[in-house]
Design a protein around this motif. Structure first.
Motif, PDB file in Angstrom:
ATOM      1  N   ARG A  93      26.765  -8.869  84.250  1.00  0.00           N
ATOM      2  CA  ARG A  93      25.784  -9.953  84.295  1.00  0.00           C
ATOM      3  C   ARG A  93      24.422  -9.380  83.921  1.00  0.00           C
ATOM      4  NH1 ARG A  93      27.512 -14.588  87.272  1.00  0.00           N
ATOM      5  NH2 ARG A  93      29.761 -14.765  86.850  1.00  0.00           N
ATOM      6  N   PRO A  94      23.548 -10.162  83.322  1.00  0.00           N
ATOM      7  CA  PRO A  94      22.237  -9.628  82.904  1.00  0.00           C
ATOM      8  C   PRO A  94      21.347  -9.298  84.093  1.00  0.00           C
ATOM      9  CG  PRO A  94      22.339 -12.007  82.568  1.00  0.00           C
ATOM     10  CD  PRO A  94      23.731 -11.575  82.934  1.00  0.00           C
ATOM     11  N   GLU A  95      20.563  -8.247  83.955  1.00  0.00           N
ATOM     12  CA  GLU A  95      19.560  -7.920  84.967  1.00  0.00           C
ATOM     13  C   GLU A  95      18.358  -8.848  84.798  1.00  0.00           C
ATOM     14  OE1 GLU A  95      18.304  -3.966  85.468  1.00  0.00           O
ATOM     15  OE2 GLU A  95      20.296  -3.183  85.952  1.00  0.00           O
ATOM     16  N   GLU A  96      17.602  -8.997  85.893  1.00  0.00           N
ATOM     17  CA  GLU A  96      16.443  -9.875  85.875  1.00  0.00           C
ATOM     18  C   GLU A  96      15.191  -9.093  86.271  1.00  0.00           C
ATOM     19  OE1 GLU A  96      18.140 -12.590  88.736  1.00  0.00           O
ATOM     20  OE2 GLU A  96      18.457 -14.086  87.190  1.00  0.00           O
ATOM     21  N   THR A  97      14.059  -9.696  86.022  1.00  0.00           N
ATOM     22  CA  THR A  97      12.769  -9.081  86.345  1.00  0.00           C
ATOM     23  C   THR A  97      12.154  -9.806  87.534  1.00  0.00           C
ATOM     24  OG1 THR A  97      12.411  -8.491  84.024  1.00  0.00           O
ATOM     25  CG2 THR A  97      10.468  -8.532  85.472  1.00  0.00           C
ATOM     26  N   PRO A  98      11.632  -9.080  88.524  1.00  0.00           N
ATOM     27  CA  PRO A  98      11.051  -9.756  89.688  1.00  0.00           C
ATOM     28  C   PRO A  98       9.768 -10.500  89.326  1.00  0.00           C
ATOM     29  CG  PRO A  98      10.643  -7.397  89.792  1.00  0.00           C
ATOM     30  CD  PRO A  98      11.581  -7.615  88.642  1.00  0.00           C
ATOM     31  N   GLY A  99       9.626 -11.696  89.909  1.00  0.00           N
ATOM     32  CA  GLY A  99       8.413 -12.464  89.735  1.00  0.00           C
ATOM     33  C   GLY A  99       7.457 -12.221  90.891  1.00  0.00           C
ATOM     34  N   PRO A 100       6.400 -12.994  90.975  1.00  0.00           N
ATOM     35  CA  PRO A 100       5.454 -12.836  92.084  1.00  0.00           C
ATOM     36  C   PRO A 100       6.144 -12.999  93.433  1.00  0.00           C
ATOM     37  CG  PRO A 100       4.519 -14.235  90.371  1.00  0.00           C
ATOM     38  CD  PRO A 100       5.960 -14.014  90.003  1.00  0.00           C
ATOM     39  N   GLY A 111       7.362  -7.004  92.454  1.00  0.00           N
ATOM     40  CA  GLY A 111       6.697  -8.071  91.742  1.00  0.00           C
ATOM     41  C   GLY A 111       5.233  -8.168  92.140  1.00  0.00           C
ATOM     42  N   GLU A 112       4.499  -8.989  91.407  1.00  0.00           N
ATOM     43  CA  GLU A 112       3.077  -9.161  91.666  1.00  0.00           C
ATOM     44  C   GLU A 112       2.831  -9.645  93.090  1.00  0.00           C
ATOM     45  OE1 GLU A 112      -0.633 -11.945  90.062  1.00  0.00           O
ATOM     46  OE2 GLU A 112       1.280 -11.874  88.970  1.00  0.00           O
ATOM     47  N   GLY A 113       1.877  -8.995  93.766  1.00  0.00           N
ATOM     48  CA  GLY A 113       1.460  -9.440  95.084  1.00  0.00           C
ATOM     49  C   GLY A 113       2.284  -8.916  96.241  1.00  0.00           C
ATOM     50  N   ALA A 131      15.239 -10.363  94.916  1.00  0.00           N
ATOM     51  CA  ALA A 131      15.132 -11.018  96.223  1.00  0.00           C
ATOM     52  C   ALA A 131      13.659 -11.263  96.538  1.00  0.00           C
ATOM     53  CB  ALA A 131      15.758 -10.150  97.316  1.00  0.00           C
ATOM     54  N   ASN A 132      13.421 -12.217  97.402  1.00  0.00           N
ATOM     55  CA  ASN A 132      12.074 -12.412  97.911  1.00  0.00           C
ATOM     56  C   ASN A 132      11.717 -11.246  98.829  1.00  0.00           C
ATOM     57  OD1 ASN A 132      11.764 -14.946  96.654  1.00  0.00           O
ATOM     58  ND2 ASN A 132      12.827 -15.955  98.343  1.00  0.00           N
ATOM     59  N   ALA A 133      10.500 -10.794  98.737  1.00  0.00           N
ATOM     60  CA  ALA A 133      10.088  -9.661  99.565  1.00  0.00           C
ATOM     61  C   ALA A 133      10.263  -9.968 101.046  1.00  0.00           C
ATOM     62  CB  ALA A 133       8.634  -9.290  99.259  1.00  0.00           C
ATOM     63  N   ILE A 134      10.076 -11.225 101.439  1.00  0.00           N
ATOM     64  CA  ILE A 134      10.183 -11.575 102.859  1.00  0.00           C
ATOM     65  C   ILE A 134      11.619 -11.504 103.362  1.00  0.00           C
ATOM     66  CG2 ILE A 134       8.105 -12.991 102.887  1.00  0.00           C
ATOM     67  CD1 ILE A 134       9.907 -15.457 102.691  1.00  0.00           C
ATOM     68  N   GLN A 135      12.597 -11.376 102.462  1.00  0.00           N
ATOM     69  CA  GLN A 135      13.987 -11.197 102.888  1.00  0.00           C
ATOM     70  C   GLN A 135      14.280  -9.758 103.281  1.00  0.00           C
ATOM     71  OE1 GLN A 135      15.391 -13.558  99.048  1.00  0.00           O
ATOM     72  NE2 GLN A 135      17.148 -12.911 100.247  1.00  0.00           N
ATOM     73  N   CYS A 136      13.409  -8.843 102.928  1.00  0.00           N
ATOM     74  CA  CYS A 136      13.717  -7.414 103.009  1.00  0.00           C
ATOM     75  C   CYS A 136      13.195  -6.807 104.303  1.00  0.00           C
ATOM     76  CB  CYS A 136      13.116  -6.689 101.817  1.00  0.00           C
ATOM     77  SG  CYS A 136      13.761  -7.267 100.223  1.00  0.00           S
ATOM     78  N   ALA A 137      14.095  -6.252 105.089  1.00  0.00           N
ATOM     79  CA  ALA A 137      13.740  -5.548 106.313  1.00  0.00           C
ATOM     80  C   ALA A 137      13.758  -4.050 106.036  1.00  0.00           C
ATOM     81  CB  ALA A 137      14.727  -5.877 107.431  1.00  0.00           C
TER      82      ALA A 137
END
Length: 346
Positions: A17-24, A72-74, A131-137
């Motif tokens: 599957r293609p890799e993706e780039t993280p957004g903000p 990602g940004e921010g 993933a969203n940064a807030i998902q990461c512990a």
């Protein structure tokens, strides 16, 4: 990147599957470890469970950890190379239940590897994940395998919260698969005094002993019952029913003391309940579904050495051995938690 994709029952494939780039506000994670859950096994063996059926190919997996590969940004508070446990729970934040902080009941939940909605929510068994940064512990100090256990541990921590105060109480755990084993650990950490565990196999019961159960009972053998705990209207204050099997719940009712609480974790389909006996004993029946903030608590407890999940990671397989991993994960004579190492090929 390679991903583990289910197409139909017994049709599990490793696909690119293609890799993706993280957004903000997002991060890209190089996946490290993933645990095979009961729901993954339902998709693998049966193409779904209950009314939930596969309608399109879906990447499996939601018990995962990995290392931050790009920010990602921010994004702050995380850094490249850091090990994180990734919560698969992504509530919308806007529906009526999110506004009431009942995030596990979100009406628009995006939970990794779920065929409940259509299009399906793709899972996390892949070499790279956005993933969203807030998902990461942050899971500094843990192994990737331990970090990937945060999700099932969170399920049991939520169940303990549902049960109410457990300190000094007597607890019965029926079903000693991964959730049953982790329920023993969570109940003990919450202060349970007596913990009795039941199952149908010696391997899982031996694991329950390692987890700290005071007594284990093989319900498949002669004399395998709860009669000793049923005298004088019963013994147990709390039941964690982790098997999803109607006989387990029905057989536990006589051993529950009046005013006790049943917490149902096992998902095995609808079942008939001995309502009259439950009514006479004034028992409370509570459901327990997923989790939210308990995910981060679970990671913290493991980091502090207050809960040790390592003995219950019984097998680890390379990504290319995914089919063997799934076949092993469902064998309760030798597996509690089988995991996949996304950094290794067979």
């Amino acid at each position: 990147m390679k991903s583990i994709v289910i197409h139909a029952a017994k049709d599990l494939r490793i696909e690119d599957r293609p890799e993706e780039t993280p957004g903000p506000g997002e991060v890209r994670i190089a996946m490290a470890a993933g645990g095979i859950c009961g729901s993954d096994l339902h998709y693998f063996h049966n193409g779904g469970f209950g009314d939930v059926r596969l309608k399109e190919p879906m990447i499996l997996g939601h018990e995962v950890s990995g290392h931050i590969a790009a920010l990602g940004e921010g994004v702050t508070g995380l850094h490249e190379g850091q090990l994180v446990a990734i919560s698969p729970s992504r509530p919308c934040g806007h529906c009526r239940f999110c506004r009431e902080a009942m995030y596990n009941q979100c009406l628009n939940m995006r939970f990794y590897g779920s065929a409940m909605p259509f299009p399906h929510i793709q899972g996390a068994f892949r070499q790279s994940l956005i993933a969203n940064a807030i998902q990461c512990a942050p899971a500094d100090g843990l192994t990737p395998g331990e970090a990937a256990m945060a999700e099932p541990l969170a399920v049991t921590l939520h169940a303990v919260r549902q049960a109410g105060p457990i300190f000094g109480k007597s607890v019965l755990v029926t079903g000693c698969g991964p959730i049953g084993i982790l329920s023993i650990l969570a109940a003990r950490r919450a202060g349970a005094d007596l913990i009795v565990a039941t199952d149908l196999g010696e391997f899982t019961l031996d694991m329950a002993k390692k987890a700290g159960a005071d007594v284990t009972i093989n319900m498949a053998t002669n004399g395998g019952d709860l009669a000793a705990y049923s005298a004088e209207k019963g013994t147990f204050d709390v039941l964690f029913e982790c098997s999803g099997a109607a006989p387990a719940l029905k057989g536990a009712i006589p051993a529950m003391r009046p005013g006790g609480t049943i917490v149902q974790l096992g998902l095995g389909g609808d079942m008939q309940l001995p309502v009259q006996a439950m009514t006479a004993k004034e028992l409370s029946l509570k459901g327990s579904f997923r989790f939210h903030d308990e995910f981060f608590t679970g990671v913290s407890l493991m980091q502090k050495g207050l809960i040790d999940v390592k003995p219950f990671i019984t097998q680890t397989f390379a990504l290319d051995a995914a089919i063997e991993a799934f076949e092993t994960a469902g064998d309760r004579s030798k597996a509690v938690k089988a995991q996949i190492d996304f950094t290794k090929a067979a």
